[in-house]
Scaffold this motif. Structure first.
Motif, PDB file in Angstrom:
ATOM      1  N   VAL A 192       0.763  -1.222   0.029  1.00 13.03           N
ATOM      2  CA  VAL A 192      -0.159  -0.119   0.039  1.00 13.03           C
ATOM      3  C   VAL A 192       0.839   1.241  -0.144  1.00 13.03           C
ATOM      4  O   VAL A 192       1.579   1.377   0.874  1.00 13.03           O
ATOM      5  CB  VAL A 192      -1.004   0.118   1.133  1.00 13.03           C
ATOM      6  CG1 VAL A 192      -1.837   1.266   1.142  1.00 13.03           C
ATOM      7  CG2 VAL A 192      -1.600  -1.273   1.189  1.00 13.03           C
ATOM      8  N   THR A 193       0.707   2.036  -0.847  1.00  8.43           N
ATOM      9  CA  THR A 193       1.290   3.312  -0.972  1.00  8.43           C
ATOM     10  C   THR A 193       0.588   4.508  -0.314  1.00  8.43           C
ATOM     11  O   THR A 193      -0.528   4.289  -0.243  1.00  8.43           O
ATOM     12  CB  THR A 193       1.681   3.773  -2.435  1.00  8.43           C
ATOM     13  OG1 THR A 193       0.326   3.843  -3.174  1.00  8.43           O
ATOM     14  CG2 THR A 193       2.465   2.791  -3.092  1.00  8.43           C
ATOM     15  N   VAL A 194       1.131   5.513   0.108  1.00 11.00           N
ATOM     16  CA  VAL A 194       0.417   6.880   0.455  1.00 11.00           C
ATOM     17  C   VAL A 194      -0.625   7.299  -0.288  1.00 11.00           C
ATOM     18  O   VAL A 194      -1.745   7.774   0.064  1.00 11.00           O
ATOM     19  CB  VAL A 194       1.146   7.874   1.230  1.00 11.00           C
ATOM     20  CG1 VAL A 194       2.282   7.351   2.260  1.00 11.00           C
ATOM     21  CG2 VAL A 194       2.372   8.379  -0.101  1.00 11.00           C
ATOM     22  N   GLY A 195      -0.348   7.321  -1.576  1.00 13.29           N
ATOM     23  CA  GLY A 195      -1.291   7.950  -2.533  1.00 13.29           C
ATOM     24  C   GLY A 195      -1.595   9.471  -2.480  1.00 13.29           C
ATOM     25  O   GLY A 195      -2.579   9.875  -2.938  1.00 13.29           O
ATOM     26  N   CYS A 196      -0.469  10.146  -1.676  1.00 13.43           N
ATOM     27  CA  CYS A 196      -1.127  11.738  -1.655  1.00 13.43           C
ATOM     28  C   CYS A 196       0.635  12.397  -1.503  1.00 13.43           C
ATOM     29  O   CYS A 196       1.513  11.675  -1.402  1.00 13.43           O
ATOM     30  CB  CYS A 196      -1.439  12.073  -0.421  1.00 13.43           C
ATOM     31  SG  CYS A 196      -1.102  11.366   1.080  1.00 13.43           S
ATOM     32  N   VAL A 197       0.456  13.634  -1.838  1.00 16.58           N
ATOM     33  CA  VAL A 197       2.101  14.143  -1.562  1.00 16.58           C
ATOM     34  C   VAL A 197       1.339  15.802  -1.103  1.00 16.58           C
ATOM     35  O   VAL A 197       0.303  16.271  -1.345  1.00 16.58           O
ATOM     36  CB  VAL A 197       2.317  14.419  -3.065  1.00 16.58           C
ATOM     37  CG1 VAL A 197       1.765  15.247  -4.169  1.00 16.58           C
ATOM     38  CG2 VAL A 197       3.866  14.911  -3.053  1.00 16.58           C
ATOM     39  N   ALA A 198       2.473  16.406  -0.280  1.00 13.17           N
ATOM     40  CA  ALA A 198       2.391  17.723   0.113  1.00 13.17           C
ATOM     41  C   ALA A 198       2.904  18.632  -0.918  1.00 13.17           C
ATOM     42  O   ALA A 198       4.078  18.512  -1.310  1.00 13.17           O
ATOM     43  CB  ALA A 198       2.929  17.810   1.505  1.00 13.17           C
ATOM     44  N   GLY A 199       2.231  19.698  -1.419  1.00 12.91           N
ATOM     45  CA  GLY A 199       2.663  20.913  -2.213  1.00 12.91           C
ATOM     46  C   GLY A 199       3.814  21.585  -1.436  1.00 12.91           C
ATOM     47  O   GLY A 199       4.680  22.229  -2.281  1.00 12.91           O
ATOM     48  N   ASP A 200       3.895  22.013  -0.126  1.00  6.70           N
ATOM     49  CA  ASP A 200       4.522  22.653   0.493  1.00  6.70           C
ATOM     50  C   ASP A 200       4.229  22.349   1.991  1.00  6.70           C
ATOM     51  O   ASP A 200       3.595  21.576   2.154  1.00  6.70           O
ATOM     52  CB  ASP A 200       4.156  24.022   0.555  1.00  6.70           C
ATOM     53  CG  ASP A 200       2.670  24.628   0.677  1.00  6.70           C
ATOM     54  OD1 ASP A 200       1.872  23.842   1.425  1.00  6.70           O
ATOM     55  OD2 ASP A 200       2.001  25.501   0.205  1.00  6.70           O
ATOM     56  N   ALA A 201       4.876  22.677   2.920  1.00  7.28           N
ATOM     57  CA  ALA A 201       5.271  22.529   4.496  1.00  7.28           C
ATOM     58  C   ALA A 201       3.925  22.653   4.949  1.00  7.28           C
ATOM     59  O   ALA A 201       3.411  22.191   5.944  1.00  7.28           O
ATOM     60  CB  ALA A 201       6.460  23.046   5.015  1.00  7.28           C
ATOM     61  N   GLN A 202       3.200  24.074   4.714  1.00  3.30           N
ATOM     62  CA  GLN A 202       2.070  24.309   4.833  1.00  3.30           C
ATOM     63  C   GLN A 202       0.871  23.285   4.736  1.00  3.30           C
ATOM     64  O   GLN A 202      -0.213  23.259   5.615  1.00  3.30           O
ATOM     65  CB  GLN A 202       1.548  25.784   4.659  1.00  3.30           C
ATOM     66  CG  GLN A 202       0.347  26.145   5.001  1.00  3.30           C
ATOM     67  CD  GLN A 202       0.694  26.726   6.728  1.00  3.30           C
ATOM     68  OE1 GLN A 202       1.829  26.835   7.117  1.00  3.30           O
ATOM     69  NE2 GLN A 202      -0.223  27.006   7.540  1.00  3.30           N
ATOM     70  N   SER A 203       0.997  22.581   3.688  1.00  3.17           N
ATOM     71  CA  SER A 203      -0.161  21.535   3.660  1.00  3.17           C
ATOM     72  C   SER A 203      -0.336  20.506   4.700  1.00  3.17           C
ATOM     73  O   SER A 203      -1.367  20.203   5.050  1.00  3.17           O
ATOM     74  CB  SER A 203       0.403  20.540   2.271  1.00  3.17           C
ATOM     75  OG  SER A 203       0.428  21.630   1.080  1.00  3.17           O
TER      76      SER A 203
END
Length: 394
Positions: free
Chosen positions: A94-105
């Motif tokens: 299982v992968t996380v399937g998401c990503v943060a565009g910046d640290a504030q995310s």
């Protein structure tokens, strides 16, 4: 298997929700004049999605995130795009399937990210601040792996740089500024008795790229934006003695890699610890420290790397163990994963989580796991059973 708990508002979310809601306009996308339906109309189809994003995201959660936007313009659909582009397969990890565009995310969408992080790393997020441990002298047994089985090893760590968006969201200008910062910091590293050279990807021919094991961006990387404008402002720094490689602006702002053909994890880990701390100090002097969050530790673009950002990989020669019926149970108990490589009978063993353990403890976990896997392989070679070697659940 790690079970996803029912949706419950966390104390952190409850405390900060009024503040978060006041930080953003009612609908930031209205500034771009894009036509969006209601949250219910825009909710993605997740029925065949096997990522942690797909398992955790609900309509109620989507409604809460829908009108939020970070100051740099990251919206929730940007966050979940990787899992929609590659929904995964039930037969694969299982992968996380998401990503943060910046640290504030990680702050603005904390009620989503916190649950993904807890599920993937199998560790509860608390108010306790994660502590670093780069005392490589405390690592035991990383320098005496059986070379009949251990072919080589690699220790790597990723870092994000404060005040810049992550690669999936940053602009060309940001990326070029990050390269300038990296060039200045790595120049200081060269002055600290580690000579090396910075190579710009756009100046390398195909043969030089092959020597560096550099692959062209995958279609997935292009779709999620991490490979935009390739190879503009991408670079690799290589030490003269070959002990350290630093990738700049690839999937993360920085990725330090130390590879050893003698499978000496202790020396690879020592190289990473010493040079990472030096670079951290250089970046701090440049007024752009590495990105740190109170409850998560070091953060970069992927929630799969929060905490330490550390990966330890060991290539093992195995004939019998990969076919054993209890292998997956053993790997789960050891908290490591094992993947086949292009070479027959050669497998890569690495840590699953980066959050919840210190750097030394995480490396020790992999060292102990590798030694146990080798001991099991030896038993199977002799026609003996491995049941008594199977560890209790960690």
């Amino acid at each position: 298997m790690w079970k996803v708990k029912p949706l419950v508002a966390s104390p952190v979310e409850t405390r900060y929700r009024p503040i978060l809601e006041n930080l953003v306009p009612p609908d930031p996308m209205s500034h771009f004049h894009l036509k969006r339906g209601s949250p219910d109309e825009e909710f993605p189809d997740l029925c065949r999605n096997s990522t942690w994003m797909g398992k955790i995201l609900t309509r109620a959660m989507y409604r809460r995130q829908f009108h939020r936007c970070t100051p740099s313009g990251v919206i929730f659909d940007d966050v979940i795009r990787p899992g929609l582009e590659e929904p995964g397969d039930w037969s694969t990890p299982v992968t996380v399937g998401c990503v943060a565009g910046d640290a504030q995310s990680y702050v603005l969408f904390c009620d989503f990210f916190d649950r993904v992080i807890e599920a993937h790393h199998r560790h509860k997020i608390t108010s306790q601040t994660p502590e670093d441990d780069f005392n490589y002298d405390n690592l035991k047994g990383g320098d005496d792996l059986d070379r009949s089985y251990a072919a080589c090893c690699e220790v790597s760590v990723v870092r994000g740089v404060e005040d810049f968006c992550f690669p999936t969201h940053c602009s060309r200008g940001e990326r070029r500024q990050l390269l300038t910062l990296a060039s200045r910091a790595l120049q200081r590293l060269e002055e600290e008795q580690l000579p090396g050279r910075l190579l710009l990807l756009e100046e390398l021919n195909q043969e030089q790229q092959r020597e560096l094991n550099l692959n062209t961006p995958s279609s997935f990387q292009l779709r999620i934006g991490v490979a935009r404008d390739w190879p503009d402002a991408r670079a690799v720094w290589v030490s003269e003695d070959g002990s350290l490689v630093v990738w700049v602006n690839m999937e993360d702002h920085l990725r330090l890699v130390s590879t050893r053909d003698d499978a000496n994890i202790t020396e690879a880990f020592k190289c990473i610890c010493i040079n990472l701390q030096k670079l951290e100090e250089f970046y701090r002097r440049l007024r752009h420290p590495f990105t740190w969050k109170q409850q998560l530790g070091w953060v970069s673009s992927s929630p799969a790397d929060v905490g330490t950002g550390l990966r330890i990989r060991v290539h093992l020669r195995l004939q019998h163990l990969p076919r054993h019926k209890r292998l997956q149970d053993v790997l789960k108990r050891l908290r490591v994963c094992m993947d086949a490589t292009e070479s027959p009978a050669l497998y890569c063993v690495s840590n699953v989580a980066t959050f919840g353990l210190s750097e030394v403890s995480l490396t020790q976990l992999v060292v102990d796991g590798v030694k146990l896997l080798v001991a099991m392989e030896k038993r199977l070679e002799g026609g003996r059973d491995i049941d008594e070697l199977v560890p209790t659940q960690k």
